[in-house]
Design a protein around this motif. Structure first.
Motif, PDB file in Angstrom:
ATOM      1  N   ALA A 132      10.249   4.877  -4.752  1.00 48.37           N
ATOM      2  CA  ALA A 132      11.469   5.569  -4.314  1.00 48.37           C
ATOM      3  C   ALA A 132      11.666   5.563  -2.793  1.00 48.37           C
ATOM      4  CB  ALA A 132      11.488   6.998  -4.857  1.00 48.37           C
ATOM      5  N   PRO A 133      10.653   5.879  -1.975  1.00 47.60           N
ATOM      6  CA  PRO A 133      10.880   5.857  -0.523  1.00 47.60           C
ATOM      7  C   PRO A 133      11.222   4.459   0.003  1.00 47.60           C
ATOM      8  CG  PRO A 133       8.876   7.077  -1.060  1.00 47.60           C
ATOM      9  CD  PRO A 133       9.295   6.381  -2.300  1.00 47.60           C
ATOM     10  N   LEU A 134      10.621   3.429  -0.576  1.00 43.38           N
ATOM     11  CA  LEU A 134      10.932   2.074  -0.152  1.00 43.38           C
ATOM     12  C   LEU A 134      12.364   1.712  -0.526  1.00 43.38           C
ATOM     13  CD1 LEU A 134       7.659   0.127  -1.096  1.00 43.38           C
ATOM     14  CD2 LEU A 134       8.311   1.066   1.118  1.00 43.38           C
ATOM     15  N   ARG A 135      12.771   2.118  -1.713  1.00 44.88           N
ATOM     16  CA  ARG A 135      14.140   1.829  -2.132  1.00 44.88           C
ATOM     17  C   ARG A 135      15.140   2.550  -1.233  1.00 44.88           C
ATOM     18  NH1 ARG A 135      16.844  -0.279  -5.940  1.00 44.88           N
ATOM     19  NH2 ARG A 135      15.036  -0.803  -7.203  1.00 44.88           N
ATOM     20  N   ALA A 136      14.834   3.793  -0.871  1.00 48.58           N
ATOM     21  CA  ALA A 136      15.727   4.552   0.011  1.00 48.58           C
ATOM     22  C   ALA A 136      15.853   3.868   1.368  1.00 48.58           C
ATOM     23  CB  ALA A 136      15.214   5.977   0.173  1.00 48.58           C
ATOM     24  N   ARG A 137      14.737   3.334   1.873  1.00 46.19           N
ATOM     25  CA  ARG A 137      14.769   2.625   3.147  1.00 46.19           C
ATOM     26  C   ARG A 137      15.601   1.345   3.030  1.00 46.19           C
ATOM     27  NH1 ARG A 137       9.103   0.787   5.215  1.00 46.19           N
ATOM     28  NH2 ARG A 137       8.661   2.846   4.340  1.00 46.19           N
ATOM     29  N   LEU A 138      15.467   0.657   1.911  1.00 42.66           N
ATOM     30  CA  LEU A 138      16.234  -0.562   1.705  1.00 42.66           C
ATOM     31  C   LEU A 138      17.724  -0.258   1.617  1.00 42.66           C
ATOM     32  CD1 LEU A 138      16.083  -3.627   1.291  1.00 42.66           C
ATOM     33  CD2 LEU A 138      15.882  -3.210  -1.177  1.00 42.66           C
ATOM     34  N   ALA A 164      19.664  -3.576  -2.174  1.00 45.89           N
ATOM     35  CA  ALA A 164      19.212  -2.380  -2.881  1.00 45.89           C
ATOM     36  C   ALA A 164      19.918  -2.240  -4.223  1.00 45.89           C
ATOM     37  CB  ALA A 164      19.442  -1.137  -2.029  1.00 45.89           C
ATOM     38  N   ALA A 165      21.173  -2.636  -4.274  1.00 48.85           N
ATOM     39  CA  ALA A 165      21.939  -2.535  -5.518  1.00 48.85           C
ATOM     40  C   ALA A 165      21.546  -3.627  -6.514  1.00 48.85           C
ATOM     41  CB  ALA A 165      23.436  -2.627  -5.213  1.00 48.85           C
ATOM     42  N   ARG A 166      21.005  -4.733  -6.007  1.00 48.46           N
ATOM     43  CA  ARG A 166      20.695  -5.883  -6.858  1.00 48.46           C
ATOM     44  C   ARG A 166      19.254  -5.908  -7.346  1.00 48.46           C
ATOM     45  NH1 ARG A 166      20.140 -10.135  -4.394  1.00 48.46           N
ATOM     46  NH2 ARG A 166      20.352 -11.556  -6.158  1.00 48.46           N
ATOM     47  N   LEU A 167      18.332  -5.390  -6.555  1.00 47.45           N
ATOM     48  CA  LEU A 167      16.904  -5.574  -6.822  1.00 47.45           C
ATOM     49  C   LEU A 167      16.321  -4.333  -7.475  1.00 47.45           C
ATOM     50  CD1 LEU A 167      15.936  -7.246  -3.422  1.00 47.45           C
ATOM     51  CD2 LEU A 167      16.710  -8.337  -5.537  1.00 47.45           C
ATOM     52  N   GLY A 168      15.577  -4.556  -8.559  1.00 42.26           N
ATOM     53  CA  GLY A 168      15.054  -3.416  -9.286  1.00 42.26           C
ATOM     54  C   GLY A 168      13.556  -3.224  -9.186  1.00 42.26           C
ATOM     55  N   ASP A 169      12.778  -4.296  -9.225  1.00 39.89           N
ATOM     56  CA  ASP A 169      11.330  -4.138  -9.311  1.00 39.89           C
ATOM     57  C   ASP A 169      10.705  -4.061  -7.924  1.00 39.89           C
ATOM     58  OD1 ASP A 169      10.043  -7.068  -8.695  1.00 39.89           O
ATOM     59  OD2 ASP A 169      12.022  -7.216  -9.626  1.00 39.89           O
ATOM     60  N   ALA A 170       9.489  -3.545  -7.892  1.00 44.31           N
ATOM     61  CA  ALA A 170       8.805  -3.287  -6.624  1.00 44.31           C
ATOM     62  C   ALA A 170       8.594  -4.561  -5.813  1.00 44.31           C
ATOM     63  CB  ALA A 170       7.464  -2.609  -6.892  1.00 44.31           C
ATOM     64  N   ARG A 171       8.244  -5.656  -6.475  1.00 50.34           N
ATOM     65  CA  ARG A 171       7.949  -6.892  -5.752  1.00 50.34           C
ATOM     66  C   ARG A 171       9.153  -7.352  -4.939  1.00 50.34           C
ATOM     67  NH1 ARG A 171       8.461 -12.350  -6.798  1.00 50.34           N
ATOM     68  NH2 ARG A 171       9.361 -11.956  -8.844  1.00 50.34           N
ATOM     69  N   ARG A 172      10.342  -7.288  -5.526  1.00 50.43           N
ATOM     70  CA  ARG A 172      11.533  -7.764  -4.823  1.00 50.43           C
ATOM     71  C   ARG A 172      11.974  -6.784  -3.734  1.00 50.43           C
ATOM     72  NH1 ARG A 172      12.135  -9.859 -10.032  1.00 50.43           N
ATOM     73  NH2 ARG A 172      12.655 -12.086 -10.065  1.00 50.43           N
ATOM     74  N   VAL A 173      11.823  -5.492  -3.996  1.00 50.52           N
ATOM     75  CA  VAL A 173      12.159  -4.506  -2.963  1.00 50.52           C
ATOM     76  C   VAL A 173      11.253  -4.689  -1.746  1.00 50.52           C
ATOM     77  CG1 VAL A 173      12.140  -2.036  -2.400  1.00 50.52           C
ATOM     78  CG2 VAL A 173      13.149  -2.816  -4.553  1.00 50.52           C
ATOM     79  N   GLU A 182       0.829  -1.213   0.000  1.00 50.28           N
ATOM     80  CA  GLU A 182       0.000   0.000   0.000  1.00 50.28           C
ATOM     81  C   GLU A 182       0.860   1.258   0.000  1.00 50.28           C
ATOM     82  OE1 GLU A 182      -2.488  -0.475   3.388  1.00 50.28           O
ATOM     83  OE2 GLU A 182      -3.883  -1.870   2.397  1.00 50.28           O
ATOM     84  N   GLU A 183       1.975   1.217   0.736  1.00 50.55           N
ATOM     85  CA  GLU A 183       2.885   2.358   0.741  1.00 50.55           C
ATOM     86  C   GLU A 183       3.476   2.584  -0.647  1.00 50.55           C
ATOM     87  OE1 GLU A 183       6.976   3.878   2.964  1.00 50.55           O
ATOM     88  OE2 GLU A 183       5.861   2.180   3.779  1.00 50.55           O
TER      89      GLU A 183
END
Length: 311
Positions: free
Chosen positions: A142-148, A156-165, A134-135
Motif C-alpha cells: 500500500a505505501p508503495l502504491r500510494a507513492r506511485l 498506478a492505475a494500470r499496475l496491480g502486482d508488487a513486482r510491477r509497482v 524490502e520496503e
C-alpha cells in the motif's frame, strides 16, 4: 516458386498470433518462399532444454531454414526484453546485410513490439530495487502504491502486482520520469509488416487441449525433471512457464500429472485469449485465416506488396 523481392530496403516481416495457431510453420514456409531466415520472438524458446513444453520447432521442422535466438539461454537466467531488443535488431541487420529476408516469429507481444517499434527501455538499479523490495516486505504494498500514485498516476492505475509497482518506482527513481512515459507508441523502428493468424477460437481451444496432452505423452514431466536438476526453480522466467510450473508441483508431490495437465490447459487457453487481445489492439496487423490452404502464398504476396517501391 519464389516470391522473393529485390527491393534493397526490405521490411521486417513478423508472424504473430496466439499460441498454437501455426506461427512456426508459417515462418518456415515464408522463409523458404522469400529467401528468408527466422528470428525467434518467443521469450520461452530462448531456453536450452525447454523443448516439449514450449512446442519449440525441431531441427527437422525447420527444413534447413536458419533460426536465430533459439536456445541462447540457460534456465537459470532471466529473460530481458531490453537485451532481446539489441540482439534481435542485430540479427535482423545481419540477415538483411546478406540479402536475406528477416522473418520474426513469436507470440510474446512485448518482445515483438520491442523488435519492431520505437521503444526505449530504462535501466535498472539492483540496490534501489532491493530497497523497494524490502520496503514492500516490511510495510506492504500500500505505501508503495500510494507513492506511485503521486509520481505516476497512469502507471498506478494500470499496475496491480508488487513486482510491477516496484519496477515503476525504480524507473522513476533512476530517471525522474514516470514509467508510463516509456510505454511504446505504434511507430515502427524500421519498415515492417505484421501478419497475424486469424483463428477460430473454439477450434483453437480444442487444439490447445490436445497439444498439452501430446506434450505430456512426449515426456513433459521428464523434461521438467531434467531441467529441475540444472536449476529450473532458480530461474525467475523459466520456472513460471506454462506446463513447467505445473509439473514442478508434480515432482514435489503436490499435484497429480493429470491435474497438472488440466491446469496447464486452462492456463494456456487463458494465455491465448490475452495474446489475441494484445494483437487485436494493433491496427497495423494484416490478418490471414490460419487454415487457408493458400496461406503461404497470400502471406508472401502481402510481403511483396509491402516491399514494392512507392511511386
Amino acid at each position: 516458386m519464389s516470391f522473393a523481392s529485390s527491393e534493397p530496403h526490405q521490411p521486417v516481416v513478423a508472424v504473430v498470433g496466439p499460441t498454437g495457431s501455426g506461427k512456426s510453420d508459417l515462418g518456415v514456409n515464408l522463409a523458404l518462399a522469400l529467401n528468408g531466415e527466422v528470428v525467434n520472438a518467443d521469450a520461452l524458446q530462448f531456453y536450452r532444454g525447454m523443448d516439449i513444453g514450449t512446442a519449440k520447432i525441431t531441427v527437422e521442422e525447420r527444413k534447413g531454414v536458419p533460426h536465430h535466438l533459439l536456445d541462447t539461454m540457460d534456465v537459470t537466467q532471466e529473460a530481458s526484453v531490453a537485451d532481446f531488443q539489441n540482439e534481435c535488431r542485430a540479427a535482423i541487420h545481419d540477415i538483411h546485410s546478406r540479402g536475406k529476408r528477416a522473418i520474426l516469429v513469436g507470440g510474446s507481444g512485448l518482445y515483438v513490439r520491442a523488435a519492431l517499434d520505437v521503444l526505449e527501455f530504462p535501466g535498472t538499479d539492483p540496490v534501489l530495487r532491493r530497497q523497494l523490495e524490502e520496503e514492500c516486505e516490511t510495510k506492504g504494498l500500500a505505501p508503495l502504491r500510494a507513492r506511485l500514485e503521486e509520481v505516476d498516476p497512469v502507471s498506478a492505475a494500470r499496475l496491480g502486482d508488487a513486482r510491477r509497482v516496484i519496477r515503476a518506482l525504480e524507473v522513476h527513481g533512476l530517471t525522474g520520469r514516470p514509467f508510463s512515459s516509456f510505454m511504446p507508441q505504434r511507430e515502427y523502428f524500421q519498415p515492417a509488416l505484421q501478419i497475424g493468424l486469424n483463428v477460430d477460437r473454439e477450434q483453437l481451444r480444442e487444439r490447445l487441449g490436445l497439444r498439452v496432452h501430446r506434450m505430456v505423452d512426449a515426456g513433459l514431466q521428464q523434461e521438467v525433471e531434467r531441467l529441475d536438476a540444472v536449476g529450473l526453480r532458480s530461474g525467475k522466467t523459466a520456472s513460471r512457464a506454462l506446463g513447467y510450473a505445473q509439473f514442478l508441483k508434480v515432482l514435489d508431490g503436490g499435484m497429480t500429472a493429470d491435474a497438472a495437465a488440466e491446469e496447464t490447459i486452462v492456463a494456456t487457453r487463458q494465455f491465448a485469449r490475452r495474446q489475441l487481445t494484445w494483437f487485436r489492439a494493433d491496427p497495423r496487423i494484416t490478418w490471414l485465416d490460419w487454415q487457408d490452404p493458400e496461406l503461404v502464398a497470400k502471406a508472401a504476396n502481402a510481403v511483396n506488396a509491402a516491399s514494392a517501391p512507392t511511386t
